[in-house]
Design an enzyme around this catalytic site. Structure first.
Site, mmCIF file in Angstrom:
data_model
loop_
_atom_site.group_PDB
_atom_site.id
_atom_site.type_symbol
_atom_site.label_atom_id
_atom_site.label_comp_id
_atom_site.label_asym_id
_atom_site.label_seq_id
_atom_site.Cartn_x
_atom_site.Cartn_y
_atom_site.Cartn_z
ATOM 1 N N CYS A 165 0.865 -1.180 0.000
ATOM 2 C CA CYS A 165 0.000 0.000 0.000
ATOM 3 C C CYS A 165 0.902 1.229 0.000
ATOM 4 O O CYS A 165 1.996 1.185 -0.541
ATOM 5 C CB CYS A 165 -0.950 -0.022 1.199
ATOM 6 S SG CYS A 165 -0.120 0.049 2.796
ATOM 7 N N GLN A 166 0.464 2.317 0.607
ATOM 8 C CA GLN A 166 1.269 3.531 0.622
ATOM 9 C C GLN A 166 2.421 3.445 1.628
ATOM 10 O O GLN A 166 3.542 3.809 1.326
ATOM 11 C CB GLN A 166 0.389 4.750 0.937
ATOM 12 C CG GLN A 166 1.097 6.088 0.804
ATOM 13 C CD GLN A 166 1.538 6.394 -0.620
ATOM 14 O OE1 GLN A 166 0.909 5.979 -1.581
ATOM 15 N NE2 GLN A 166 2.637 7.111 -0.754
#
Length: 133
Positions: free
Chosen positions: A83-84
């Site tokens: 993800c981020q």
């Protein structure tokens, strides 16, 4: 233990993730579609399946996440989840393990760590511009 827990999640750094992806592991980017469109890992075998959606009430979990992953992958595929920053992917990896996915690793640090280490990124807007030429 019947259910996977966060303790059972295998978290790997971006160097190991890059090696695994280049050796055939599939990469699931669990960021929102909007985040993905701004830029993502420049790798083969990447699929964007959001784990959370941004709603007027805030973030909410994608109720079809496991169904969408199951339609794209088999439970014995080798997967790297990112993800981020590594938080959503930890939850997503836990859910996947609980659903019976066997070879799943969480990419610690996420897309942010990938960029910090100077690894390649791809921006879909650039891809579209090249397609139009």
């Amino acid at each position: 233990m019947a259910e996977a827990s966060a303790d059972a999640v295998v978290t790997i750094d971006v160097y190991k993730a890059k090696d695994l992806i280049h050796s055939g592991h599939r990469y699931i980017d669990v960021r929102t579609t909007e985040e993905f469109k701004k830029g993502h890992l420049d790798v083969e075998n990447i699929v964007n399946i959001p784990y959370m959606f941004i709603t007027p009430e805030g973030r909410s979990k994608n109720p079809q996440f496991l169904e969408q992953v199951s339609s794209a992958f088999s439970k014995d595929d080798s997967l790297v989840v990112g993800c981020q920053s590594g938080v959503r992917s930890t939850y997503a990896t836990t859910d996947l393990q609980s659903a019976g996915f066997i070879h799943v690793s969480n990419m610690g640090g996420g897309y942010a760590a990938w960029i910090e280490n100077g690894f390649g990124v791809k921006k879909p807007q650039e891809e579209m511009e090249q397609d139009e030429l």
